[in-house]
Enzyme design. Structure first.
Site, PDB file in Angstrom:
ATOM      1  N   LYS A  20     -17.878  23.737   0.881  1.00  0.00           N
ATOM      2  CA  LYS A  20     -16.890  22.678   1.507  1.00  0.00           C
ATOM      3  C   LYS A  20     -16.708  21.219   2.396  1.00  0.00           C
ATOM      4  CE  LYS A  20     -14.717  25.306   5.342  1.00  0.00           C
ATOM      5  NZ  LYS A  20     -14.414  25.799   6.258  1.00  0.00           N
ATOM      6  N   GLN A  78     -28.065  29.974   8.211  1.00  0.00           N
ATOM      7  CA  GLN A  78     -27.277  30.884   8.730  1.00  0.00           C
ATOM      8  C   GLN A  78     -27.333  32.364   7.570  1.00  0.00           C
ATOM      9  OE1 GLN A  78     -23.393  30.880   9.777  1.00  0.00           O
ATOM     10  NE2 GLN A  78     -23.345  32.832  10.768  1.00  0.00           N
ATOM     11  N   ASN A 229      -9.947  24.139   5.544  1.00  0.00           N
ATOM     12  CA  ASN A 229      -9.242  25.201   4.091  1.00  0.00           C
ATOM     13  C   ASN A 229      -9.049  25.026   2.806  1.00  0.00           C
ATOM     14  OD1 ASN A 229     -10.918  26.832   6.419  1.00  0.00           O
ATOM     15  ND2 ASN A 229      -9.074  26.433   7.221  1.00  0.00           N
ATOM     16  N   HIS A 373     -11.448 -16.439 -19.480  1.00  0.00           N
ATOM     17  CA  HIS A 373     -10.632 -15.698 -20.774  1.00  0.00           C
ATOM     18  C   HIS A 373     -12.075 -15.274 -21.638  1.00  0.00           C
ATOM     19  CE1 HIS A 373      -7.514 -17.954 -20.668  1.00  0.00           C
ATOM     20  NE2 HIS A 373      -8.470 -19.229 -21.124  1.00  0.00           N
ATOM     21  N   SER A 415     -15.492 -21.594 -27.193  1.00  0.00           N
ATOM     22  CA  SER A 415     -14.770 -20.374 -27.620  1.00  0.00           C
ATOM     23  C   SER A 415     -16.308 -19.573 -28.193  1.00  0.00           C
ATOM     24  CB  SER A 415     -13.956 -20.311 -27.771  1.00  0.00           C
ATOM     25  OG  SER A 415     -13.007 -20.524 -27.402  1.00  0.00           O
ATOM     26  N   GLY A 433     -18.333 -24.007 -29.809  1.00  0.00           N
ATOM     27  CA  GLY A 433     -17.884 -22.698 -30.509  1.00  0.00           C
ATOM     28  C   GLY A 433     -17.998 -22.265 -31.707  1.00  0.00           C
TER      29      GLY A 433
END
Length: 464
Positions: A20, A78, A229, A373, A415, A433
């Site tokens: 938890k 514990q 809880n 782009h 490109s 390109g």
């Protein structure tokens, strides 16, 4: 002073394999919130009591803030879990007799250091101080039983009489008291109660019997003592936390399009005239300079964004650790997005443009560089005024090692180019390109590296 944090519970109602106290609120584990608050109290040590998922819990918080804050973080377990009193008994061997002890709960994440300082002051050196609050519906909480104004006991819900259940002042689970008395009272606990457990709250009646003053420090802010809880309670506390953060930002002058649709999961530092649209998430350490505008649906982690920059909608910025070379930096007046992604190590200079569906990783872009782009820049050094064409990528990984691409000032990349690193494109150079470039190019040159175009007349496609 020592701080003891109870973090042994299973959290059955969370319906999760995760312990938890490791569920996240505002990007940090519930327990980490409490440890970080304890770090502000000048404590000698923090003792975390673990139980369910002990190894996982201990690993999650080990080394966090303790050494740098000047105290140790120690763990005790514990096993089995026999109540809150039994939990604190496990910490007894680590507590100094001559100091004070503050007891906190690992599932009460939003307790504030200022509130705890007031509680510690109320305890002084010889009192038992309880943090209490009035609830209209106190169901499930231990009731503060008084005789007149004097606290006599805390009675748990299952042990309370009908009259006691009408009491609205409840115990928050947080106390401060001298360690010597705590140890003595813990040794006197028994399990004679409805749950058959050792109640830490039973020490109140021992204090009264021993003539030790018991004081109640009552607060009004329920979020500080709210426990988690269930997922429902976690979500409610998350909203309460985020609402508080949004209010603080607006009081500093930040323009939030809708304060209910903001998530800060770390530290957000804003200069004057910052505006943030809806559904933005900020993680780690984020700094926004004067006049920065953040569009809707952005996720920004560990980044510094300089004055006048605009982050368009749906941009993801994913910086590494704050202060490291992997933190992201965005220069003044830069335009980023929409749908851009800046990954660790992206360093963008003044007036850089990164457009839609462009990814930048571990790369430096100098003033005025543009990739507008559908592009990838990884492990690249990009000079001033470079224009990087749509569909172009740096091929930076050979299957074993990363290599760097250098685009000197005023380079133009057409490109759909592939730049295979290691590679340098000389200043003022142009790459046509569709080129696949594998060798360095001289300054000012046009480089074309693509197959010759061929047109075959009267071509007939295969058919079935």
């Amino acid at each position: 002073m020592d701080v003891v944090i109870m973090a042994a519970g299973k959290g059955t109602r969370m319906k999760s394999k995760l312990p938890k106290v490791l569920h996240l609120l505002a990007g940090r584990a519930l327990l980490q919130h409490v440890v970080d608050t304890a770090a502000q109290l000048s404590a000698r040590q923090v003792v975390v009591i673990t139980g369910h998922g002990a190894m996982e819990v201990e690993a999650a918080v080990s080394g966090n803030t303790g050494a740098s804050a000047g105290f140790d973080i120690n763990f005790v377990r514990q096993e089995p879990q026999l109540g809150t009193g039994h939990a604190v008994q496990q910490a007894v061997p680590l507590l100094r007799d001559d100091g004070m002890v503050v007891v906190l709960s690992g599932d009460v994440p939003l307790i504030q250091a200022a509130t705890l300082r007031h509680l510690i002051a109320a305890a002084g050196t010889d009192k038992l101080a309880l943090l209490t609050i009035d609830f209209a519906d106190p169901t499930g909480y231990g009731r503060i039983v008084r005789r007149g104004d004097v606290v006599q006991a805390i009675v748990e819900q299952k042990d309370a009489t009908p009259v006691q259940r009408e009491i609205t002042e409840v115990y928050s689970g947080i106390m401060a008291l001298p360690a010597r008395q705590l140890k003595a009272w813990l040794a006197r606990l028994d399990k004679q109660n409805a749950q058959g457990e050792y109640y830490l709250t039973d020490i109140v009646k021992f204090a009264v019997a021993d003539g030790v003053p018991v004081v109640a420090h009552k607060i009004a802010d329920a979020t500080q003592v709210a426990g988690v809880n269930s997922p429902v309670q976690l979500a409610a506390l998350e909203r309460a936390f985020q609402s508080k953060v949004a209010l603080q930002l607006m009081e500093q002058g930040v323009r939030l399009a809708d304060p209910a649709r903001l998530d800060v999961r770390g530290q957000l530092h804003c200069a004057q005239d910052v505006s943030i649209d809806v559904n933005c998430v900020f993680e780690g350490v984020v700094t926004l300079g004067e006049g920065v505008k953040i569009g809707a649906n952005c996720v920004i982690r560990n980044a510094t964004i300089a004055a006048g920059a605009v982050i368009h909608p749906f941009t993801h910025i994913e910086g590494g650790q704050p202060g490291s070379k992997d933190a992201v930096e965005v220069g003044a007046g830069a335009l980023i997005g929409p749908f851009a992604r800046l990954r660790p190590g992206a360093k963008l200079g003044q007036a850089v443009h990164i457009g839609n569906f462009v990814e930048v990783k571990n790369s430096t872009l100098a003033r005025g560089a543009k990739a507008n782009h559908l592009a990838y820049l990884g492990d690249a050094t990009v000079g001033e005024r470079v224009n990087y064409g749509a569909g172009s990528i740096t091929a930076n990984y050979d299957g074993a090692f990363k290599h760097r691409t250098v685009l000197e000032a005023d380079v133009h990349i057409g490109s759909n180019c592939v730049l295979i690193a290691p590679l340098t494109i000389g200043a003022g150079g142009t790459v046509g390109g569709g080129s696949t470039v594998t060798k360095d190019t001289p300054p000012g040159a046009l480089t074309v590296a693509r197959a010759k175009q061929v047109s075959i007349a009267n071509w007939k496609r295969p058919s079935k």
